[in-house]
Design a protein around this motif. Structure first.
Motif, PDB file in Angstrom:
ATOM      1  N   ALA A   1       0.833  -1.201   0.000  1.00  0.00           N
ATOM      2  CA  ALA A   1       0.000   0.000   0.000  1.00  0.00           C
ATOM      3  C   ALA A   1       0.873   1.258   0.000  1.00  0.00           C
ATOM      4  O   ALA A   1       0.574   2.228  -0.704  1.00  0.00           O
ATOM      5  N   SER A   2       1.949   1.218   0.759  1.00  0.00           N
ATOM      6  CA  SER A   2       2.863   2.361   0.821  1.00  0.00           C
ATOM      7  C   SER A   2       3.493   2.643  -0.536  1.00  0.00           C
ATOM      8  O   SER A   2       3.617   3.801  -0.943  1.00  0.00           O
ATOM      9  N   ALA A   3       3.876   1.592  -1.236  1.00  0.00           N
ATOM     10  CA  ALA A   3       4.462   1.777  -2.568  1.00  0.00           C
ATOM     11  C   ALA A   3       3.461   2.453  -3.504  1.00  0.00           C
ATOM     12  O   ALA A   3       3.830   3.350  -4.277  1.00  0.00           O
ATOM     13  N   HIS A   4       2.203   2.053  -3.428  1.00  0.00           N
ATOM     14  CA  HIS A   4       1.174   2.689  -4.259  1.00  0.00           C
ATOM     15  C   HIS A   4       0.961   4.139  -3.853  1.00  0.00           C
ATOM     16  O   HIS A   4       0.818   5.010  -4.715  1.00  0.00           O
ATOM     17  N   ALA A   5       0.954   4.401  -2.553  1.00  0.00           N
ATOM     18  CA  ALA A   5       0.756   5.774  -2.080  1.00  0.00           C
ATOM     19  C   ALA A   5       1.898   6.678  -2.534  1.00  0.00           C
ATOM     20  O   ALA A   5       1.668   7.816  -2.956  1.00  0.00           O
ATOM     21  N   VAL A   6       3.119   6.176  -2.445  1.00  0.00           N
ATOM     22  CA  VAL A   6       4.280   6.955  -2.888  1.00  0.00           C
ATOM     23  C   VAL A   6       4.166   7.262  -4.383  1.00  0.00           C
ATOM     24  O   VAL A   6       4.373   8.402  -4.816  1.00  0.00           O
ATOM     25  N   GLU A   7       3.815   6.253  -5.165  1.00  0.00           N
ATOM     26  CA  GLU A   7       3.669   6.438  -6.613  1.00  0.00           C
ATOM     27  C   GLU A   7       2.567   7.443  -6.935  1.00  0.00           C
ATOM     28  O   GLU A   7       2.753   8.351  -7.751  1.00  0.00           O
ATOM     29  N   LEU A   8       1.419   7.301  -6.288  1.00  0.00           N
ATOM     30  CA  LEU A   8       0.308   8.220  -6.527  1.00  0.00           C
ATOM     31  C   LEU A   8       0.651   9.651  -6.125  1.00  0.00           C
ATOM     32  O   LEU A   8       0.330  10.597  -6.850  1.00  0.00           O
ATOM     33  N   ALA A   9       1.280   9.808  -4.977  1.00  0.00           N
ATOM     34  CA  ALA A   9       1.659  11.154  -4.529  1.00  0.00           C
ATOM     35  C   ALA A   9       2.635  11.790  -5.509  1.00  0.00           C
ATOM     36  O   ALA A   9       2.518  12.982  -5.820  1.00  0.00           O
TER      37      ALA A   9
ATOM     38  N   GLY B   1      -7.123  14.023   0.969  1.00  0.00           N
ATOM     39  CA  GLY B   1      -8.106  13.750  -0.072  1.00  0.00           C
ATOM     40  C   GLY B   1      -8.214  12.295  -0.462  1.00  0.00           C
ATOM     41  O   GLY B   1      -9.172  11.899  -1.130  1.00  0.00           O
ATOM     42  N   LEU B   2      -7.227  11.471  -0.081  1.00  0.00           N
ATOM     43  CA  LEU B   2      -7.235  10.047  -0.413  1.00  0.00           C
ATOM     44  C   LEU B   2      -6.506   9.292   0.676  1.00  0.00           C
ATOM     45  O   LEU B   2      -5.435   9.723   1.124  1.00  0.00           O
ATOM     46  N   VAL B   3      -7.081   8.159   1.090  1.00  0.00           N
ATOM     47  CA  VAL B   3      -6.451   7.283   2.074  1.00  0.00           C
ATOM     48  C   VAL B   3      -6.068   5.993   1.365  1.00  0.00           C
ATOM     49  O   VAL B   3      -6.872   5.423   0.617  1.00  0.00           O
ATOM     50  N   VAL B   4      -4.849   5.522   1.610  1.00  0.00           N
ATOM     51  CA  VAL B   4      -4.382   4.256   1.055  1.00  0.00           C
ATOM     52  C   VAL B   4      -4.064   3.332   2.229  1.00  0.00           C
ATOM     53  O   VAL B   4      -3.322   3.707   3.139  1.00  0.00           O
ATOM     54  N   VAL B   5      -4.668   2.132   2.211  1.00  0.00           N
ATOM     55  CA  VAL B   5      -4.459   1.163   3.284  1.00  0.00           C
ATOM     56  C   VAL B   5      -4.279  -0.227   2.689  1.00  0.00           C
ATOM     57  O   VAL B   5      -4.765  -0.515   1.602  1.00  0.00           O
ATOM     58  N   GLY B   6      -3.590  -1.075   3.440  1.00  0.00           N
ATOM     59  CA  GLY B   6      -3.502  -2.479   3.079  1.00  0.00           C
ATOM     60  C   GLY B   6      -4.772  -3.186   3.506  1.00  0.00           C
ATOM     61  O   GLY B   6      -5.430  -2.790   4.474  1.00  0.00           O
ATOM     62  N   SER B   7      -5.110  -4.252   2.798  1.00  0.00           N
ATOM     63  CA  SER B   7      -6.364  -4.951   3.080  1.00  0.00           C
ATOM     64  C   SER B   7      -6.344  -5.717   4.388  1.00  0.00           C
ATOM     65  O   SER B   7      -7.387  -5.994   4.970  1.00  0.00           O
ATOM     66  N   LYS B   8      -5.163  -6.081   4.862  1.00  0.00           N
ATOM     67  CA  LYS B   8      -5.075  -6.777   6.144  1.00  0.00           C
ATOM     68  C   LYS B   8      -3.765  -6.407   6.814  1.00  0.00           C
ATOM     69  O   LYS B   8      -2.803  -6.028   6.169  1.00  0.00           O
ATOM     70  N   GLY B   9      -3.769  -6.527   8.124  1.00  0.00           N
ATOM     71  CA  GLY B   9      -2.592  -6.164   8.897  1.00  0.00           C
ATOM     72  C   GLY B   9      -1.771  -7.362   9.297  1.00  0.00           C
ATOM     73  O   GLY B   9      -1.868  -8.435   8.704  1.00  0.00           O
TER      74      GLY B   9
END
Length: 143
Positions: free
Chosen positions: A18-26, A103-111
């Motif tokens: 999820a962090s990798a996607h958030a970094v890419e999107l940002a 404006g957008l939250v990115v989370v992993g589906s499970k912890g």
């Protein structure tokens, strides 16, 4: 489209995706990235075997490591605002959203813990159902 993107992490493999996607999107959106780790306060460690302060310190160190990993992923081109909060995870994530105009939250589906998810409920699910902004949920099948 988004000025502020938040990624919530617990340091798990899914949260790292999820962090990798958030970094890419940002990076693509030219958005500020916020990374939040929440120290769960609903789990009690009130017996003589486990020192609650030791547990809290361990969570603090895990949080610092998880947030540092996101800063490393982002590299020098993307500023990351990090926060370690204490409380109920989804409530603290949503409070950070409100406090920082996210404006957008990115989370992993499970912890990290399937048992914890059954016991306390899914943070991702609670954020997804309670957020007033879009939520991107990244699952284990996403590279």
């Amino acid at each position: 489209m988004y000025d502020h993107i938040l990624v919530a992490t617990d340091g798990s493999a899914t949260a790292q995706r999820a962090s990798a996607h958030a970094v890419e999107l940002a990076g693509q959106a030219g958005a500020d990235l916020h990374a939040v780790y929440v120290i769960e306060t609903r789990t009690g460690y009130d017996n003589a075997i486990v020192d609650p302060e030791v547990v809290r310190q361990n969570f603090q160190e895990e949080g610092e490591a998880a947030l540092a990993a996101i800063e490393d992923q982002a590299g020098p081109a993307l500023a990351v605002t990090t926060a370690i909060r204490e409380g109920v995870p989804h409530e603290e994530v949503l409070a950070h959203v409100d406090e920082n105009d996210v404006g957008l939250v990115v989370v992993g589906s499970k912890g990290r813990s399937a048992f914890k998810t059954r016991l306390l409920g899914s943070t991702a699910e609670a954020v997804l159902h309670s957020a007033r902004v879009p939520v991107l949920v990244v699952n284990d099948n996403v590279p």
